[in-house]
Scaffold this active site. Structure first.
Site, PDB file in Angstrom:
ATOM      1  N   GLY A  75       0.829  -1.203   0.000  1.00 53.94           N
ATOM      2  CA  GLY A  75       0.000   0.000   0.000  1.00 53.94           C
ATOM      3  C   GLY A  75       0.859   1.246   0.000  1.00 53.94           C
ATOM      4  O   GLY A  75       2.072   1.181   0.252  1.00 53.94           O
ATOM      5  N   CYS A 102       5.237  -6.282   1.776  1.00 55.86           N
ATOM      6  CA  CYS A 102       5.639  -4.872   1.770  1.00 55.86           C
ATOM      7  C   CYS A 102       4.966  -4.122   2.921  1.00 55.86           C
ATOM      8  O   CYS A 102       5.304  -4.341   4.078  1.00 55.86           O
ATOM      9  CB  CYS A 102       5.331  -4.248   0.405  1.00 55.86           C
ATOM     10  SG  CYS A 102       6.221  -2.689   0.113  1.00 55.86           S
ATOM     11  N   TYR A 103       3.983  -3.268   2.644  1.00 52.26           N
ATOM     12  CA  TYR A 103       3.288  -2.579   3.735  1.00 52.26           C
ATOM     13  C   TYR A 103       2.659  -3.586   4.692  1.00 52.26           C
ATOM     14  O   TYR A 103       2.630  -3.366   5.915  1.00 52.26           O
ATOM     15  CB  TYR A 103       2.203  -1.652   3.179  1.00 52.26           C
ATOM     16  CG  TYR A 103       1.404  -0.940   4.251  1.00 52.26           C
ATOM     17  CD1 TYR A 103       1.876   0.240   4.826  1.00 52.26           C
ATOM     18  CD2 TYR A 103       0.192  -1.459   4.698  1.00 52.26           C
ATOM     19  CE1 TYR A 103       1.150   0.890   5.823  1.00 52.26           C
ATOM     20  CE2 TYR A 103      -0.542  -0.809   5.693  1.00 52.26           C
ATOM     21  CZ  TYR A 103      -0.056   0.355   6.252  1.00 52.26           C
ATOM     22  OH  TYR A 103      -0.777   0.989   7.241  1.00 52.26           O
ATOM     23  N   HIS A 189       7.930  -7.797  -3.492  1.00 49.66           N
ATOM     24  CA  HIS A 189       6.646  -8.166  -4.090  1.00 49.66           C
ATOM     25  C   HIS A 189       6.804  -9.467  -4.883  1.00 49.66           C
ATOM     26  O   HIS A 189       7.165  -9.441  -6.064  1.00 49.66           O
ATOM     27  CB  HIS A 189       6.141  -7.050  -5.015  1.00 49.66           C
ATOM     28  CG  HIS A 189       5.676  -5.833  -4.284  1.00 49.66           C
ATOM     29  ND1 HIS A 189       4.372  -5.676  -3.858  1.00 49.66           N
ATOM     30  CD2 HIS A 189       6.352  -4.725  -3.879  1.00 49.66           C
ATOM     31  CE1 HIS A 189       4.252  -4.519  -3.232  1.00 49.66           C
ATOM     32  NE2 HIS A 189       5.443  -3.921  -3.221  1.00 49.66           N
ATOM     33  N   GLU A 191       4.586 -11.264  -6.132  1.00 55.51           N
ATOM     34  CA  GLU A 191       3.515 -11.453  -7.105  1.00 55.51           C
ATOM     35  C   GLU A 191       3.842 -10.910  -8.490  1.00 55.51           C
ATOM     36  O   GLU A 191       3.206 -11.284  -9.479  1.00 55.51           O
ATOM     37  CB  GLU A 191       2.217 -10.807  -6.602  1.00 55.51           C
ATOM     38  CG  GLU A 191       2.211  -9.288  -6.556  1.00 55.51           C
ATOM     39  CD  GLU A 191       2.787  -8.702  -5.270  1.00 55.51           C
ATOM     40  OE1 GLU A 191       2.533  -7.521  -4.987  1.00 55.51           O
ATOM     41  OE2 GLU A 191       3.499  -9.435  -4.549  1.00 55.51           O
ATOM     42  N   ASP A 247     -15.942 -12.530 -23.341  1.00 53.64           N
ATOM     43  CA  ASP A 247     -16.630 -12.450 -22.052  1.00 53.64           C
ATOM     44  C   ASP A 247     -18.128 -12.712 -22.204  1.00 53.64           C
ATOM     45  O   ASP A 247     -18.684 -13.599 -21.556  1.00 53.64           O
ATOM     46  CB  ASP A 247     -16.402 -11.081 -21.406  1.00 53.64           C
ATOM     47  CG  ASP A 247     -14.946 -10.728 -21.287  1.00 53.64           C
ATOM     48  OD1 ASP A 247     -14.122 -11.656 -21.239  1.00 53.64           O
ATOM     49  OD2 ASP A 247     -14.625  -9.530 -21.252  1.00 53.64           O
ATOM     50  N   LYS A 395      -9.375 -12.314 -17.345  1.00 55.69           N
ATOM     51  CA  LYS A 395      -9.640 -12.604 -18.751  1.00 55.69           C
ATOM     52  C   LYS A 395      -9.168 -13.999 -19.161  1.00 55.69           C
ATOM     53  O   LYS A 395      -9.893 -14.730 -19.856  1.00 55.69           O
ATOM     54  CB  LYS A 395      -8.968 -11.552 -19.632  1.00 55.69           C
ATOM     55  CG  LYS A 395      -9.121 -11.777 -21.122  1.00 55.69           C
ATOM     56  CD  LYS A 395     -10.532 -11.520 -21.602  1.00 55.69           C
ATOM     57  CE  LYS A 395     -10.821 -10.037 -21.636  1.00 55.69           C
ATOM     58  NZ  LYS A 395     -12.125  -9.743 -22.283  1.00 55.69           N
TER      59      LYS A 395
END
Length: 539
Positions: A75, A102-103, A189, A191, A247, A395
């Site tokens: 964040g 992180c945060y 991070h 991710e 979609d 997606k």
């Protein structure tokens, strides 16, 4: 590129109920990071379901949801700020494994008795991670591997019971753990794709620490989504907003499989489609899919609604409003419908989130990127109840679902196309003249990319019309015409994207054809901006 987000290899298993679908779950508490949803996607790549919740979610609410693990996101705040977002401190006593990122790590340290201070030197970008404890969270993570850093604060003192797992040159406490309580923190991070050892770390947390089983599969999603649709709709009739993209087409197949003749697909031609697409869509659904589609020509209505409008948010709002009003009129004409089915995806919801600022505290958590016409553009007096079974999917997850229920590859692999269509690829006011120019230019872009077999190399390939004119010369005569921007990007899920390194001869062919074949254009430029800092679409 990772495409197998919802694997099919594992048989679906019965797990605890979480309200929407039956599954194991890892919950992410969001503290305002733009990467929170990317964490969810990485968890799903391990075949375990994950969702993002507000950091305000209480310990009691978390206990009721019974997750296998909890992740605290990064964040923009500092834990020592007056109005920094804090989680319920009782979460540390739930007995559920927690990973702070992180945060999230700094908050864990701060609330458990450690110390976080502004670092002498911030750390941004790639850093080498040196491992002090190669077990548990960092099993099979290579010493010296690259991890992505983005922080100005650092942990200067670990809480009681914590041990050091890893460090970097500038960050003494890059990864820490209380093994007994299964509390873990990483300053980097894992991710993001730049963290080369990130996925191995995430798999360790999901499988080894949280003891999850790989139950998040395509078959399980389809089976449970159909059950949920039937339970929600009952015997009621449903209108489905069909656009012809992956979609809405996947949604149409899924809904038809669930409720059959209770479904009526409606294609509203708002006049902002690409060249020849309305005709192609109607033919495909009628002759190949055998699913009836009600066609509504509303081109004049939508174009009139945008007359004089230049603000992109207002465009989306008006388009969303007109779509709903047209559906309401169609509902009255065809008979009463209680439900409206939309192909809303997780990124639509994420990017449409309103700025969350407390006027008393100034607290800032989530920021709206842009309103999607099917989320932020919906009118407040919406008469329909919404059915959005794809709302929590990315997606590429939708593509796997579509493929699994029989959707043809030409639709499964179709590039994303925005619901407002070409209206948000024309900057400034949308006029009939500008639409015709952009349609012709866009067709050339797609033709050249397709003819060279490059279509599946890119996430999106399209043209943008700018509302300015520049001087040119053609046939020894001065011209004063529009520029066309080429936008070609690569991506895994649309949340982040990079501009594509398209061969020069392809760009040259596209440029030559556009300036020679499209009246009103004398210049072609190429957008080399990634997302972030830009977005894929221009509006």
């Amino acid at each position: 590129m990772n495409t197998a987000v919802i694997p099919t290899e594992q048989a679906p298993q019965k797990v605890k109920s979480y309200g929407r679908l039956d599954r194991q779950i890892i919950l992410i508490l969001d503290f305002g990071s733009q990467y929170s949803e990317l964490i969810a996607r990485r968890i799903r790549e391990t075949q375990v379901y994950s969702e993002v919740l507000s950091y305000r979610t209480t310990a009691e609410q978390l206990r009721e949801l019974d997750p296998k693990g909890i992740i605290l996101s990064g964040g923009p705040s500092s834990v020592y700020d007056n109005y920094a977002p804090h989680c319920d401190p009782e979460i540390w006593n739930l007995g559920i494994p927690i990973l702070g990122v992180c945060y999230g790590m700094q908050l864990m340290v701060n609330q458990l008795g450690g110390e976080v201070l502004k670092a002498d030197r911030g750390e941004y970008g790639k850093s080498s991670l040196y491992i002090d404890d190669p077990t548990d969270l960092l099993t099979n993570v290579e010493d010296g591997t690259t991890m992505w850093m983005s922080h100005g604060d650092s942990v200067t003192k670990m809480p009681p019971g914590f041990e050091l797992l890893a460090h970097t040159e500038n960050t003494p406490c890059a990864a820490i753990a209380d093994h007994t309580k299964k509390l873990y923190g990483v300053q980097f991070h894992p991710e993001v794709v730049h963290s080369l050892g990130g996925l191995a770390l995430i798999r360790n947390f999901v499988y080894h620490i949280c003891e999850c089983e790989p139950t998040w599969t395509t078959a399980a999603f389809v089976e449970e989504a159909i059950r949920e649709i039937r339970a929600k709709v009952g015997e009621k009739r449903v209108l489905l907003a069909l656009s012809g993209g992956v979609d809405s087409s996947t949604l149409a197949f899924l809904m038809y499989k669930a409720i059959g003749e209770q479904l009526t697909c409606v294609f509203i031609d708002q006049g902002f489609m690409r060249k020849l697409e309305p005709e192609r869509l109607l033919k495909l659904f009628k002759e190949q899919f055998h699913i009836p589609v009600e066609y509504v020509n509303a081109r004049d209505r939508f174009l009139n609604a945008l007359e004089g409008v230049t603000d992109p948010e207002e465009k989306r709002r008006r388009i969303g409003h007109e779509f709903i009003r047209e559906f309401e009129e169609t509902s009255r004409r065809l008979g009463h419908f209680d439900y409206l089915a939309q192909g809303t995806l997780y990124p639509d919801v994420i990017e449409s989130a309103d700025t969350n600022v407390d006027p008393q505290t100034g607290e800032r958590v989530a920021v709206k990127i842009k309103s999607h016409h099917n989320v932020g553009g919906l009118p407040k007096d919406l008469r329909f109840k919404l059915v959005e079974p794809l709302r929590k999917l990315f997606k590429d997850e939708v593509r796997k679902v579509g493929r699994s229920i029989g959707l043809p590859e030409e639709i499964v692999q179709r590039h994303p196309f925005p619901g407002p269509g070409l209206a948000i690829r024309i900057l400034g006011e949308v006029t009939a003249e500008r639409l015709n120019i952009l349609r012709d230019a866009d067709l050339i872009v797609r033709q050249e990319i397709n003819q060279r077999g490059l279509y599946h190399d890119y996430w999106q390939t399209f043209a943008v019309l700018l509302p300015i004119k520049s001087v040119g010369v053609m046939g020894d005569q001065r011209t004063y015409a529009y520029p066309i921007v080429l936008r070609i990007v690569t991506s895994e899920d649309g949340m982040t994207a990079d501009w594509a390194r398209v061969p020069y001869d392809v760009l040259e062919a596209i440029s030559n054809r556009i300036v020679n074949e499209v009246k009103g254009v004398n210049r072609v430029v190429y957008d080399i901006t990634s997302k972030p800092p830009g977005t894929i679409e221009w509006e």
